[in-house]
Design an enzyme around this catalytic site. Structure first.
Site, short mmCIF file in Angstrom:
data_model
loop_
_atom_site.label_atom_id
_atom_site.label_comp_id
_atom_site.label_asym_id
_atom_site.label_seq_id
_atom_site.Cartn_x
_atom_site.Cartn_y
_atom_site.Cartn_z
N ASP A 65 7.55 27.80 82.56
CA ASP A 65 8.85 28.48 82.53
C ASP A 65 9.35 28.65 81.10
O ASP A 65 8.85 28.02 80.20
CB ASP A 65 9.86 27.57 83.21
CG ASP A 65 10.15 28.02 84.60
OD1 ASP A 65 9.59 29.03 85.02
OD2 ASP A 65 10.96 27.35 85.26
N MET A 82 24.39 27.19 83.34
CA MET A 82 24.42 28.66 83.33
C MET A 82 25.86 29.18 83.37
O MET A 82 26.16 30.15 84.07
CB MET A 82 23.62 29.21 84.53
CG MET A 82 22.16 28.84 84.48
SD MET A 82 21.26 29.22 85.99
CE MET A 82 21.55 27.76 86.97
N LYS A 88 10.96 34.21 80.38
CA LYS A 88 11.38 35.43 79.66
C LYS A 88 11.03 35.37 78.18
O LYS A 88 11.73 35.93 77.36
CB LYS A 88 12.88 35.62 79.82
CG LYS A 88 13.28 35.95 81.21
CD LYS A 88 14.79 36.06 81.34
CE LYS A 88 15.21 36.05 82.78
NZ LYS A 88 16.48 35.38 82.99
#
Ligand code: SAH
Length: 260
Positions: free
Chosen positions: A43, A182, A65
């Site tokens: 990840d 987050m 990402k």
């Protein structure tokens, strides 16, 4: 006499928590799983120092990402895991923090089970725990907090999302520390909701890249959160801690914050 065809080795999969960033915070189980893996699916938020434990022959695939690429869709990750296990590989699914805290680890376990595979899960130190510890403060304290809530600030696509006003009322009534993952992009909504149930002078710490060399933090109050966050320039990944336990942050950092 003919050789018997060897039966394919059954593969296995281990979901491994890589911890918050500092490679010294890996568990021994995590290190051993990474060392023996033949395939590693990684990840975002997993540092190269952690991958340095991998066998040089291991096949490492980034599914986060990294480098501004779009993250791999969850279904594709689950497919990759299944294919590798079925091919007899020793697969490690390496996830930031703890695999079972906001890491979609639960979904991955469900999809493996649906395919008849029972994964092994190795805990990691979750960012929400490491973040405040890195500033020298505890998440619970006999005088300040008798419990902790780990909550996501990321608005759910089709769900109602967190009712911040209600959460604030509970945190106030029950003396709970709020640890928000987050939460940076939704900070204005979170602040407005929490102010409905908690005083504006409630201490808040925002910790970006906790335990990594690039760690930065901002000490503020609920009333000043959005303002101070904008001034500090802090961004994701960060943890927001709300509650009186933040008063336990080491003195040197508090003095710095007061002078800012
Ligand atoms: N499973 C992870 C959380 C994944 S969700 C864990 O247990 O830690 C991703 C969020 O975790 C980020 O948006 C951020 O809120 C938090 N996070 C992960 N690593 C972090 C770090 N080193 N410092 C601060 N926040 C972090």
């Amino acid at each position: 006499m003919t050789d018997k065809p060897s039966s394919p080795t059954p593969g296995r999969i281990t979901l491994v928590g890589a911890g918050p960033g500092d490679p010294e915070l890996l568990t021994l189980k995590a290190v051993r799983a990474i060392q023996r893996a033949s395939v590693i699916l990684v990840d975002d938020l997993v540092s190269d120092a952690i991958l340095a434990h991998a066998n040089p022959d291991a096949r490492i695939t980034y599914v986060g990402k990294r480098g501004g690429c779009k993250s791999t869709p969850q279904a594709t990750i689950e497919q990759l895991m299944l294919e590798a296990v079925r091919a007899g590989e020793d697969v490690v699914r390496l996830k930031g923090g703890d695999p079972f805290i906001f890491g979609r680890g639960g979904e991955e376990v469900e999809s493996l089970r649906a395919a008849g595979i029972e994964p092994i899960v190795v805990n990691g130190i979750t960012a929400g725990l490491a973040a405040l510890t890195s500033l020298g403060a505890p998440l619970t304290h006999r005088e300040h907090a008798q419990g902790v809530v780990f909550v996501t600030g990321h608005p759910q696509k089709n769900g109602p999302g967190v009712d911040w006003a209600r959460l604030a009322a509970s945190a106030s009534d029950l003396r709970l520390t709020l640890v928000i993952y987050m939460g940076i992009s939704s900070a204005p909504r979170i602040q407005a909701g929490l102010l409905q149930g908690l005083p504006a002078d409630t201490p808040v710490a925002v910790i970006e890249r906790a335990t990594l060399p690039a760690q930065r933090q901002c000490l503020t109050t609920l009333g000043e959160l959005v303002h101070d966050l904008a001034n500090s320039g802090l961004g994701s990944p960060a943890i927001v801690v709300v509650g009186n336990v933040v008063l336990g942050v080491k003195a040197a950092l508090r003095e710095l914050a007061a002078a800012a």
